[in-house]
Design an enzyme around this catalytic site. Sequence first.
Site, PDB file in Angstrom:
ATOM      1  CB  THR A  12       0.442  14.603 -15.816  1.00  0.00           C
ATOM      2  OG1 THR A  12       1.201  15.791 -16.087  1.00  0.00           O
ATOM      3  CG2 THR A  12       1.389  13.411 -15.889  1.00  0.00           C
ATOM      4  CB  SER A  64      10.042  13.968 -13.148  1.00  0.00           C
ATOM      5  OG  SER A  64       8.651  13.680 -13.071  1.00  0.00           O
ATOM      6  CE1 TYR A 110       2.649  12.428 -10.821  1.00  0.00           C
ATOM      7  CE2 TYR A 110       3.542  14.182 -12.188  1.00  0.00           C
ATOM      8  CZ  TYR A 110       2.460  13.503 -11.663  1.00  0.00           C
ATOM      9  OH  TYR A 110       1.184  13.894 -11.991  1.00  0.00           O
ATOM     10  CG  HIS A 111       6.064  13.994 -15.498  1.00  0.00           C
ATOM     11  ND1 HIS A 111       6.946  14.856 -14.887  1.00  0.00           N
ATOM     12  CD2 HIS A 111       4.889  14.676 -15.598  1.00  0.00           C
ATOM     13  CE1 HIS A 111       6.337  16.002 -14.637  1.00  0.00           C
ATOM     14  NE2 HIS A 111       5.086  15.925 -15.053  1.00  0.00           N
ATOM     15  CE  LYS A 126      -0.213  10.872 -12.297  1.00  0.00           C
ATOM     16  NZ  LYS A 126      -1.564  10.560 -11.775  1.00  0.00           N
TER      17      LYS A 126
END
Length: 384
Positions: free
Chosen positions: A144, A179, A181-182, A185
């Site tokens: 991302t 975040s 989530y990031h 990644k």
Amino acid sequence: MRVLVLGGDGYLGWPTALHLSDCGHEVAVVDNFARRKYDEELGSQSLVPIEDLEVRVAAWKEVSGKELPLYVGDLVDANFVYRIVREFEPDTIIHFAEQRAAPYSMIDREHAVYTQYNNVVGNLNVMYAIAEINPEIHLVKLGTMGEYGTPNIDIEEGWLEVEHNGRKDRMLYPKKPGSFYHLSKVHDSHNIEFGCRIWGMRATDLNQGVVYGQKTDQTSRDPRLATRLDYDAVFGTVLNRFVIQAVLGQPLSVYGKGGQTRGMLDIRDTVECLRLAVENPADRGEFRVFNQMTESFSVKQVAELVAETFPGSVEIDYLENPRWELEEHYYNVKHTGLLELGLKPHLLSDTLIESLFPIVEANKDRVNNEIMLPTVKWASAKNS
């Protein structure tokens, strides 16, 4: 080529599988249906009805004459991962199968831990299966653009040439994710680069921007082939959400000042980017990074474009920003790699936005208004 699509039931995984199958590749899909379970948890659903994966696969065979072998299981189960890699013998593995929403990862400790465990451990299992079973397999990993954050310098395509105290080196571009989530990644990217460096893996990391749209050439052939269209404040992407709010007569919900700028691309370009990555694999030992976007817009610009395009009155509300992010910032991203491979982008236009309005109008009775506005706040460790 034989292509294994992990997360093949998802918003992007499903149309990618169809696009590659339509282009002549032998494709199999893998999923554990976690995304559908998030809907149950959050009281949400895709705005456009979607069929069960078994129905979708059968419909594609009926429409195209082509098989899509289906594997059901979880990537955190290493035995399952090894089994499907041995059985299908892929040339390429496309990895979409991760929890993809920043707000979901910020709900509380349990959701943060789940996101990082699911994403990082699942990805490690895929890496080890490749390294131990067939190191020639090309791993195409969906990352991302959010990994980079919003640094006050140009964002390069994955790597950065650094000079420090008279010495030079090529290093992974520094990341400032926004975040948990990031962050997961970023962990994936570092782990894959490490695998390329020590095991000679071949990998392409696609740092993808915000995707908009709902139809591709393949999903348009039959209603049973439709992919998701998410609108809620947790999984809904910004342009799709604004279009839905416009049709419902609701103000467009811009967080903060709206100066947050993001890379964006059409769903048709997403599936084509995957084809280009598959058909032009990375070399052994190469960790190749593409910034998968075609244009950049601020959130305010997207809202204004939707408001201008909608055939009716639309208001824009500027809400307190629930996220921790810069609301005005420099943003200049290099994204030449996929263009050099032959990508011909569909740029955001009035025509594309107008095509979404009737899709929303036909399904507006499925909207749950209670989940449109944000409830997850980054500054709180525990959200309801």
